[in-house]
Design an enzyme around this catalytic site. Structure first.
Site, PDB file in Angstrom:
ATOM      1  N   ASN A  20       0.865  -1.088  -0.126  1.00 61.40           N
ATOM      2  CA  ASN A  20       0.004  -0.074   0.096  1.00 61.40           C
ATOM      3  C   ASN A  20       1.061   1.248   0.002  1.00 61.40           C
ATOM      4  OD1 ASN A  20      -1.789   2.171   0.617  1.00 61.40           O
ATOM      5  ND2 ASN A  20      -2.590   1.208   2.451  1.00 61.40           N
ATOM      6  N   TRP A  21       1.042   1.935  -1.133  1.00 63.53           N
ATOM      7  CA  TRP A  21       2.042   3.059  -1.363  1.00 63.53           C
ATOM      8  C   TRP A  21       1.241   4.339  -0.542  1.00 63.53           C
ATOM      9  CZ3 TRP A  21       3.751   3.132  -6.945  1.00 63.53           C
ATOM     10  CH2 TRP A  21       4.420   1.804  -7.196  1.00 63.53           C
ATOM     11  N   LYS A  22      -0.029   4.210  -0.130  1.00 63.17           N
ATOM     12  CA  LYS A  22      -0.479   5.326   0.551  1.00 63.17           C
ATOM     13  C   LYS A  22      -0.237   6.649  -0.352  1.00 63.17           C
ATOM     14  CE  LYS A  22       0.153   3.178   4.633  1.00 63.17           C
ATOM     15  NZ  LYS A  22      -0.096   3.153   6.216  1.00 63.17           N
ATOM     16  N   HIS A  31      -9.181   0.803   5.176  1.00 63.77           N
ATOM     17  CA  HIS A  31      -7.960   1.090   5.874  1.00 63.77           C
ATOM     18  C   HIS A  31      -8.301   2.088   7.164  1.00 63.77           C
ATOM     19  CE1 HIS A  31      -4.006   2.408   6.398  1.00 63.77           C
ATOM     20  NE2 HIS A  31      -3.434   1.575   6.042  1.00 63.77           N
ATOM     21  N   GLU A  62      -6.695   4.423   8.108  1.00 68.44           N
ATOM     22  CA  GLU A  62      -6.580   5.853   7.809  1.00 68.44           C
ATOM     23  C   GLU A  62      -7.837   6.551   7.263  1.00 68.44           C
ATOM     24  OE1 GLU A  62      -2.876   5.542   5.635  1.00 68.44           O
ATOM     25  OE2 GLU A  62      -1.954   4.795   7.400  1.00 68.44           O
ATOM     26  N   GLU A 109      -4.872  -5.182  10.627  1.00 66.92           N
ATOM     27  CA  GLU A 109      -3.969  -4.155  10.827  1.00 66.92           C
ATOM     28  C   GLU A 109      -3.988  -3.321  12.152  1.00 66.92           C
ATOM     29  OE1 GLU A 109      -2.018  -2.764   6.739  1.00 66.92           O
ATOM     30  OE2 GLU A 109      -3.787  -1.626   7.096  1.00 66.92           O
ATOM     31  N   GLY A 136       2.842   2.101  10.762  1.00 67.93           N
ATOM     32  CA  GLY A 136       3.842   3.350  10.697  1.00 67.93           C
ATOM     33  C   GLY A 136       4.593   3.741  12.166  1.00 67.93           C
ATOM     34  N   SER A 188       4.011  -2.258  10.559  1.00 72.27           N
ATOM     35  CA  SER A 188       5.593  -2.135  10.553  1.00 72.27           C
ATOM     36  C   SER A 188       5.991  -3.447  10.268  1.00 72.27           C
ATOM     37  CB  SER A 188       5.789  -1.877  12.153  1.00 72.27           C
ATOM     38  OG  SER A 188       5.267  -0.629  12.377  1.00 72.27           O
ATOM     39  N   GLY A 227       3.120  -1.055   4.385  1.00 72.04           N
ATOM     40  CA  GLY A 227       3.087   0.223   3.963  1.00 72.04           C
ATOM     41  C   GLY A 227       4.676   0.850   3.602  1.00 72.04           C
ATOM     42  N   GLY A 228       5.238   1.567   4.698  1.00 75.10           N
ATOM     43  CA  GLY A 228       6.377   2.033   4.322  1.00 75.10           C
ATOM     44  C   GLY A 228       7.547   0.949   3.499  1.00 75.10           C
TER      45      GLY A 228
END
Ligand code: 13P
Length: 249
Positions: A9-11, A94, A96, A166, A172, A212, A233-234
Protein backbone atom coordinates in the site's frame (compact mmCIF):
# COMPACT_ATOMS: atom_id res chain seq x y z
CA UNK A 1 -6.29 -23.73 -0.63
CA UNK A 2 -5.82 -20.15 0.42
CA UNK A 3 -3.32 -17.91 -1.34
CA UNK A 4 -0.21 -16.36 0.13
CA UNK A 5 -0.26 -12.66 -0.66
CA UNK A 6 2.06 -9.73 -0.10
CA UNK A 7 0.46 -6.40 -0.98
CA UNK A 8 2.11 -2.99 -0.99
CA UNK A 9 0.00 0.00 0.00
CA UNK A 10 1.87 3.03 -1.27
CA UNK A 11 -0.56 5.42 0.46
CA UNK A 12 -0.13 9.06 -0.72
CA UNK A 13 3.48 8.61 -1.77
CA UNK A 14 5.44 8.89 -5.03
CA UNK A 15 4.97 11.27 -7.92
CA UNK A 16 4.04 9.63 -11.20
CA UNK A 17 7.58 9.15 -12.48
CA UNK A 18 8.80 7.70 -9.17
CA UNK A 19 5.77 5.45 -9.00
CA UNK A 20 6.41 4.12 -12.48
CA UNK A 21 10.04 3.44 -11.59
CA UNK A 22 8.98 1.67 -8.41
CA UNK A 23 6.42 -0.46 -10.29
CA UNK A 24 9.04 -1.39 -12.89
CA UNK A 25 11.49 -2.40 -10.15
CA UNK A 26 8.86 -4.45 -8.31
CA UNK A 27 7.91 -6.26 -11.53
CA UNK A 28 11.55 -7.04 -12.23
CA UNK A 29 12.19 -8.43 -8.75
CA UNK A 30 8.90 -10.30 -8.80
CA UNK A 31 10.20 -12.26 -11.76
CA UNK A 32 13.16 -13.34 -9.63
CA UNK A 33 11.26 -14.07 -6.42
CA UNK A 34 11.91 -17.24 -4.44
CA UNK A 35 8.43 -17.48 -2.96
CA UNK A 36 5.09 -18.42 -4.47
CA UNK A 37 3.27 -15.48 -2.85
CA UNK A 38 1.06 -13.32 -5.05
CA UNK A 39 2.45 -9.79 -5.25
CA UNK A 40 0.04 -6.84 -5.35
CA UNK A 41 0.80 -3.12 -5.47
CA UNK A 42 -1.60 -0.30 -4.61
CA UNK A 43 -0.34 2.98 -6.08
CA UNK A 44 -2.27 6.28 -5.92
CA UNK A 45 -5.21 6.69 -8.34
CA UNK A 46 -3.23 8.94 -10.70
CA UNK A 47 -0.69 6.18 -11.37
CA UNK A 48 -2.97 3.22 -11.93
CA UNK A 49 -3.43 3.05 -15.67
CA UNK A 50 0.22 3.85 -16.41
CA UNK A 51 1.42 1.33 -13.85
CA UNK A 52 -0.94 -1.25 -15.33
CA UNK A 53 1.00 -1.05 -18.61
CA UNK A 54 4.28 -1.75 -16.83
CA UNK A 55 3.38 -4.85 -14.87
CA UNK A 56 2.63 -8.36 -15.92
CA UNK A 57 2.94 -10.72 -12.95
CA UNK A 58 2.43 -8.09 -10.28
CA UNK A 59 -1.26 -7.42 -9.61
CA UNK A 60 -2.83 -3.98 -9.33
CA UNK A 61 -4.93 -2.58 -6.50
CA UNK A 62 -6.49 0.80 -5.74
CA UNK A 63 -6.42 2.20 -2.22
CA UNK A 64 -10.09 3.17 -2.04
CA UNK A 65 -13.22 3.52 -4.17
CA UNK A 66 -16.56 5.33 -4.09
CA UNK A 67 -19.71 3.91 -2.56
CA UNK A 68 -21.79 4.98 -5.58
CA UNK A 69 -21.41 3.83 -9.15
CA UNK A 70 -21.64 7.16 -11.01
CA UNK A 71 -23.07 10.65 -10.85
CA UNK A 72 -22.58 13.95 -9.06
CA UNK A 73 -19.93 12.89 -6.53
CA UNK A 74 -17.12 15.34 -7.21
CA UNK A 75 -13.71 13.89 -6.51
CA UNK A 76 -14.83 10.28 -6.20
CA UNK A 77 -13.65 7.30 -8.27
CA UNK A 78 -16.08 4.45 -8.86
CA UNK A 79 -15.28 0.72 -8.84
CA UNK A 80 -16.28 0.54 -12.53
CA UNK A 81 -13.75 3.27 -13.36
CA UNK A 82 -11.06 1.30 -11.57
CA UNK A 83 -11.94 -1.85 -13.48
CA UNK A 84 -11.82 0.13 -16.73
CA UNK A 85 -8.25 1.17 -15.82
CA UNK A 86 -7.19 -2.45 -15.35
CA UNK A 87 -7.42 -2.58 -11.56
CA UNK A 88 -8.14 -5.95 -9.94
CA UNK A 89 -8.15 -5.27 -6.17
CA UNK A 90 -9.25 -2.41 -3.92
CA UNK A 91 -8.18 -1.73 -0.34
CA UNK A 92 -11.26 -0.89 1.74
CA UNK A 93 -11.54 0.05 5.38
CA UNK A 94 -7.94 1.04 5.93
CA UNK A 95 -7.62 2.61 9.37
CA UNK A 96 -6.53 5.89 7.79
CA UNK A 97 -9.80 6.02 5.82
CA UNK A 98 -11.71 5.17 8.99
CA UNK A 99 -9.92 7.67 11.25
CA UNK A 100 -9.19 10.58 8.90
CA UNK A 101 -12.13 10.38 6.51
CA UNK A 102 -14.86 9.12 8.83
CA UNK A 103 -15.55 5.86 7.00
CA UNK A 104 -17.64 3.63 9.21
CA UNK A 105 -18.52 -0.05 9.01
CA UNK A 106 -21.87 0.59 7.31
CA UNK A 107 -20.34 2.74 4.56
CA UNK A 108 -17.61 0.15 4.08
CA UNK A 109 -20.22 -2.56 3.67
CA UNK A 110 -21.76 -0.51 0.86
CA UNK A 111 -18.35 -0.06 -0.78
CA UNK A 112 -17.52 -3.76 -0.47
CA UNK A 113 -20.79 -4.75 -2.12
CA UNK A 114 -20.44 -2.24 -4.95
CA UNK A 115 -16.81 -3.23 -5.56
CA UNK A 116 -17.77 -6.92 -5.73
CA UNK A 117 -20.65 -6.20 -8.08
CA UNK A 118 -18.17 -4.61 -10.50
CA UNK A 119 -15.75 -7.54 -10.24
CA UNK A 120 -13.18 -5.82 -8.00
CA UNK A 121 -11.65 -7.88 -5.19
CA UNK A 122 -11.71 -6.03 -1.87
CA UNK A 123 -8.77 -6.19 0.52
CA UNK A 124 -10.84 -5.50 3.61
CA UNK A 125 -8.90 -3.99 6.53
CA UNK A 126 -9.71 -4.26 10.20
CA UNK A 127 -7.85 -3.59 13.43
CA UNK A 128 -8.07 -2.02 16.85
CA UNK A 129 -6.45 1.10 18.31
CA UNK A 130 -4.07 0.77 21.28
CA UNK A 131 -6.64 1.83 23.85
CA UNK A 132 -9.00 -0.89 22.65
CA UNK A 133 -6.30 -3.53 22.97
CA UNK A 134 -5.24 -2.30 26.39
CA UNK A 135 -8.80 -2.46 27.63
CA UNK A 136 -9.26 -5.97 26.23
CA UNK A 137 -11.79 -4.92 23.58
CA UNK A 138 -9.70 -5.79 20.53
CA UNK A 139 -11.52 -8.99 19.60
CA UNK A 140 -14.94 -7.30 19.91
CA UNK A 141 -13.85 -4.33 17.78
CA UNK A 142 -12.47 -6.50 14.99
CA UNK A 143 -15.50 -8.78 15.16
CA UNK A 144 -17.84 -5.83 14.70
CA UNK A 145 -15.75 -4.45 11.80
CA UNK A 146 -16.04 -7.82 10.08
CA UNK A 147 -19.66 -8.53 10.96
CA UNK A 148 -20.92 -5.16 9.73
CA UNK A 149 -18.37 -4.59 6.97
CA UNK A 150 -18.97 -7.99 5.37
CA UNK A 151 -22.66 -8.29 6.26
CA UNK A 152 -24.94 -9.77 3.62
CA UNK A 153 -22.21 -11.33 1.48
CA UNK A 154 -22.43 -14.84 0.06
CA UNK A 155 -19.77 -17.53 0.25
CA UNK A 156 -19.07 -16.83 -3.44
CA UNK A 157 -18.52 -13.13 -2.60
CA UNK A 158 -16.18 -14.12 0.23
CA UNK A 159 -14.04 -16.11 -2.20
CA UNK A 160 -13.21 -12.78 -3.88
CA UNK A 161 -12.18 -11.05 -0.64
CA UNK A 162 -8.88 -10.79 1.20
CA UNK A 163 -8.81 -9.67 4.85
CA UNK A 164 -5.98 -7.58 6.29
CA UNK A 165 -5.60 -7.35 10.06
CA UNK A 166 -3.77 -4.11 10.78
CA UNK A 167 -3.56 -3.16 14.45
CA UNK A 168 -3.61 0.65 14.31
CA UNK A 169 -0.91 0.90 16.99
CA UNK A 170 1.48 -0.96 14.68
CA UNK A 171 0.87 1.11 11.53
CA UNK A 172 3.83 3.34 10.73
CA UNK A 173 5.06 3.20 14.33
CA UNK A 174 7.89 0.68 14.09
CA UNK A 175 6.05 -1.31 16.78
CA UNK A 176 5.17 -4.60 15.13
CA UNK A 177 2.65 -7.04 16.60
CA UNK A 178 4.38 -10.07 18.04
CA UNK A 179 3.99 -13.27 16.02
CA UNK A 180 1.76 -14.58 18.84
CA UNK A 181 -0.46 -11.48 18.80
CA UNK A 182 -0.85 -11.72 15.03
CA UNK A 183 -1.57 -15.46 15.10
CA UNK A 184 -4.07 -15.06 17.95
CA UNK A 185 -6.10 -12.40 16.13
CA UNK A 186 -5.92 -14.13 12.74
CA UNK A 187 -7.17 -17.34 14.34
CA UNK A 188 -9.98 -15.40 15.98
CA UNK A 189 -10.93 -13.79 12.64
CA UNK A 190 -11.10 -17.23 11.05
CA UNK A 191 -13.47 -18.20 13.86
CA UNK A 192 -15.69 -15.14 13.19
CA UNK A 193 -15.82 -16.12 9.51
CA UNK A 194 -16.72 -19.71 10.34
CA UNK A 195 -19.66 -18.57 12.45
CA UNK A 196 -20.81 -15.87 9.99
CA UNK A 197 -20.40 -18.06 6.92
CA UNK A 198 -19.00 -21.58 7.13
CA UNK A 199 -15.77 -23.50 7.74
CA UNK A 200 -14.82 -23.46 4.07
CA UNK A 201 -15.06 -19.67 3.83
CA UNK A 202 -12.93 -19.42 6.98
CA UNK A 203 -10.33 -21.94 5.80
CA UNK A 204 -10.04 -20.46 2.30
CA UNK A 205 -9.70 -16.83 3.41
CA UNK A 206 -6.28 -15.21 3.01
CA UNK A 207 -5.73 -13.10 6.13
CA UNK A 208 -2.81 -10.67 5.83
CA UNK A 209 -1.00 -8.93 8.66
CA UNK A 210 -0.16 -5.22 8.35
CA UNK A 211 1.75 -2.81 10.58
CA UNK A 212 5.51 -2.15 10.60
CA UNK A 213 6.20 -5.35 8.67
CA UNK A 214 9.77 -5.40 7.32
CA UNK A 215 12.16 -7.90 5.72
CA UNK A 216 13.67 -8.46 9.19
CA UNK A 217 10.40 -9.43 10.94
CA UNK A 218 8.31 -10.86 8.08
CA UNK A 219 9.54 -14.46 8.30
CA UNK A 220 8.48 -14.92 11.94
CA UNK A 221 5.07 -13.38 11.25
CA UNK A 222 4.48 -15.47 8.11
CA UNK A 223 5.54 -18.66 9.92
CA UNK A 224 2.21 -18.65 11.78
CA UNK A 225 -0.47 -21.00 10.44
CA UNK A 226 -3.16 -18.31 10.20
CA UNK A 227 -0.98 -15.53 8.77
CA UNK A 228 -1.23 -15.71 4.98
CA UNK A 229 0.94 -12.76 4.08
CA UNK A 230 1.22 -9.04 4.63
CA UNK A 231 -0.16 -5.63 3.75
CA UNK A 232 2.92 -3.45 3.68
CA UNK A 233 3.15 0.35 3.96
CA UNK A 234 6.52 2.04 4.36
CA UNK A 235 8.59 -0.97 3.31
CA UNK A 236 6.61 -1.21 0.04
CA UNK A 237 8.17 2.04 -1.16
CA UNK A 238 11.54 0.37 -1.80
CA UNK A 239 11.38 -2.52 -4.26
CA UNK A 240 14.22 -4.42 -2.53
CA UNK A 241 12.57 -4.20 0.90
CA UNK A 242 9.19 -5.13 -0.50
CA UNK A 243 10.52 -8.16 -2.34
CA UNK A 244 12.60 -8.97 0.74
CA UNK A 245 9.29 -9.37 2.55
CA UNK A 246 7.87 -11.50 -0.30
CA UNK A 247 10.95 -13.72 -0.16
CA UNK A 248 10.64 -14.06 3.63
CA UNK A 249 8.08 -16.78 2.94
P1 13P B 1 3.41 0.33 7.66
O1 13P B 1 3.92 -0.93 7.02
O2 13P B 1 4.10 1.55 7.16
O3 13P B 1 3.33 0.23 9.15
O4 13P B 1 1.88 0.51 7.15
C1 13P B 1 1.02 -0.56 7.19
C2 13P B 1 -0.20 -0.20 6.45
O5 13P B 1 -0.94 0.67 6.86
C3 13P B 1 -0.47 -0.90 5.19
O6 13P B 1 -1.76 -0.66 4.75
Amino acid sequence: MRKKIVAGNWKMNTLLKEGMELARAVEKLENEKTSDALVIIAPPYTHLSKVKDMIENVRLSAQNCASEDSGAYTGEVSPAMLVSAGVEYVILGHSERRALFGEDNALLNKKVKLALSEGLKPIFCCGEVLEERESGKHFDIVKEQIEVGLEGLSAADMSQIVIAYEPVWAIGTGVVASPDQAQEMHHEIRGFLASMFDDKVAEDMSILYGGSCKPSNAAELFANPDVDGGLIGGAALKAEDFLGIVNAY
